[in-house]
Design a protein around this motif. Structure first.
Motif, short mmCIF file in Angstrom:
data_model
loop_
_atom_site.label_atom_id
_atom_site.label_comp_id
_atom_site.label_asym_id
_atom_site.label_seq_id
_atom_site.Cartn_x
_atom_site.Cartn_y
_atom_site.Cartn_z
N ASP A 137 63.52 -6.32 3.42
CA ASP A 137 62.31 -7.13 3.42
C ASP A 137 61.15 -6.21 3.04
N LYS A 138 60.79 -6.19 1.75
CA LYS A 138 59.78 -5.21 1.32
C LYS A 138 58.42 -5.84 1.07
N PRO A 139 57.39 -5.02 1.23
CA PRO A 139 56.04 -5.54 0.98
C PRO A 139 55.77 -5.69 -0.51
N ASP A 140 54.88 -6.63 -0.83
CA ASP A 140 54.41 -6.76 -2.21
C ASP A 140 53.10 -6.00 -2.34
N PHE A 141 52.81 -5.51 -3.53
CA PHE A 141 51.50 -4.89 -3.80
C PHE A 141 50.46 -6.01 -3.89
N THR A 152 48.21 -7.21 3.87
CA THR A 152 49.50 -6.58 4.11
C THR A 152 49.25 -5.13 4.50
N ARG A 178 47.87 -0.20 -4.83
CA ARG A 178 47.90 -1.36 -5.73
C ARG A 178 49.15 -1.37 -6.60
N GLY A 179 49.87 -0.26 -6.60
CA GLY A 179 51.10 -0.15 -7.39
C GLY A 179 51.61 1.27 -7.27
N LYS A 197 50.59 -9.32 7.46
CA LYS A 197 52.03 -8.97 7.40
C LYS A 197 52.13 -7.46 7.54
N TYR A 217 54.53 -4.06 7.73
CA TYR A 217 55.86 -3.52 7.38
C TYR A 217 55.98 -2.08 7.88
N LEU A 228 59.45 0.36 1.06
CA LEU A 228 60.07 -0.39 -0.05
C LEU A 228 61.58 -0.21 -0.07
#
Ligand code: KG4
Ligand code: ZN
Length: 358
Positions: free
Chosen positions: A124-128, A269, A146-147, A308, A310, A120
């Motif tokens: 270019d960061k991953p989303d949860f 992801t 998940r967060g 995706k 990361y 993070l």
């Protein structure tokens, strides 16, 4: 909010300043690699003493680079564990003393959470939600993330960690400490299919892994080569071939298990964190990863789905202060309970996660 992060769990002193508005302002690192190389591994007492020597100058270097003063720091985060007891205490003592002097909160951080969140830090960061593969010298784990603070352990190595297997195999091949990265460089020069090593638990259909048998297979191959050569020295090309076959086996297992983890969770992801995440072959293999949804009887075969993937920027793959400052800042924003002086040399990540899979 400006957070100072302190990493001192093993043989790297990492200090960083992370600002929740402006991002990472500075991160400085001192590696003790050269000091420990003489002994072929980390000497805990020497590690602790060196952390004590480095923390203040590294902090001042960060403050200077970021153009901020001690008084601007809003909180001090430090690695509480897991790691070497004395080394952790060096970081904890400094963090607590500084926070006390500044009258600011101190935030204990789990080292693996630092690794887990390090991707993070990239632009270019991953989303949860995502699947995280934690591959370091001490751990090989798949987590469903998940967060912040919401991690579920999906599976892990039942014996050696992948990084540990890299290091032990490198030692076996006579490579200088720490051998993981060196082994992976030599693997580039190795030929395919000269040696075939097992892929332990590849088809176990769960997310458990095992790497100690692989190390034993390498030992057997090395002994055979030595016997055939009538010498303790392994020919250079043969050593490179072994490096390649070893790396291919580890990467095959990690890739197959990553696919399984993505299928099991339904997430598309994948985030890779920890020192082995610097491995070029693993990066190459995971970057072209797709998952095939399971066939349903009577229905047309579904096309493979893209994933995706990361990786943290290379500088944040191995131990560093940036990931601790960042994880501390996230914890602070989530208003998690703060303050602790004690360290936790043994501290499973499952102690801070919301649940573990059955
Ligand atoms: O995350 P890390 O810096 O420290 C731990 O928390 O363990 O990971 C260090 C591990 C070591 O086992 C090291 O050999 C391995 O990561 N490593 C690599 C590479 N670079 C570091 N393993 C394979 N290929 C690499 N390029
Ligand atoms: Zn680490």
């Amino acid at each position: 909010m400006l957070v100072l992060g302190i990493e001192s769990s093993c043989d790297e002193t990492g200090i960083a300043l992370y600002d929740t508005e402006r991002g990472l302002l500075a991160h400085h690192l001192h590696t003790q690699m050269v000091m420990h190389a003489e002994y072929g591994g980390v000497v805990p007492e020497l590690a602790s003493r060196d952390h004590i020597r480095r923390v203040v100058p590294l902090t001042e270097g960060c403050l200077q680079e970021a153009g901020v003063a001690y008084g601007d720091i809003d909180a001090v985060a430090f690695t509480q564990g897991p790691g070497l007891g004395g080394a952790l205490l060096a970081g904890s003592s400094y963090a607590n003393a500084l926070a006390f002097a500044l009258d600011k909160p101190v935030i204990p951080v789990h080292h693996l959470e630092g690794h887990l969140l390090s991707p993070l830090l990239a632009d270019d960061k991953p989303d949860f939600p995502f699947v995280a593969l934690l591959v370091s010298g001490g751990h090989t784990q798949f987590m469903a993330v998940r967060g912040i603070g919401d991690y579920t352990l999906l599976g892990e190595s039942v014996d050696d960690a992948a990084g540990e297997a890299f290091d032990k195999t490198a030692k076996l091949l006579g490579l200088p400490y720490p051998g993981g990265a060196k082994l992976s460089e030599l693997a580039k020069l190795g030929r395919a299919d000269v040696f075939a090593f097992p892929r332990p638990m590849l088809h176990s259909r769960d997310l458990q892994m095992s790497f100690s048998g692989l190390k034993t297979a390498v030992l057997t191959a090395v002994e055979k080569v030595r016997e055939e050569c009538g010498s303790d020295d392994i020919p250079e090309q043969t050593r490179n071939d072994i490096c390649r076959a070893f790396q291919d086996a580890v990467v095959d297992v990690l890739v197959a298990k990553a696919k399984q983890a993505l299928l099991d969770t339904g997430f598309r992801t994948l985030v890779v964190a920890g020192g082995v995440g610097a491995n070029w072959k693993l990066r190459e293999a995971l970057n072209s990863l797709t998952v095939q949804p399971p066939a349903v009887k009577g229905r047309k075969k579904m096309p493979a789905e893209a994933v995706k993937v990361y990786f943290p920027p290379l500088a944040y793959c191995t131990d560093n202060g940036a990931m601790i400052a960042f994880a501390g800042a996230m914890r602070l924003q989530e208003q998690q309970e703060v303050g602790a002086f004690n360290v936790k040399p043994r501290w499973p990540l499952s102690d801070i996660v919301k649940g573990t899979s059955a």
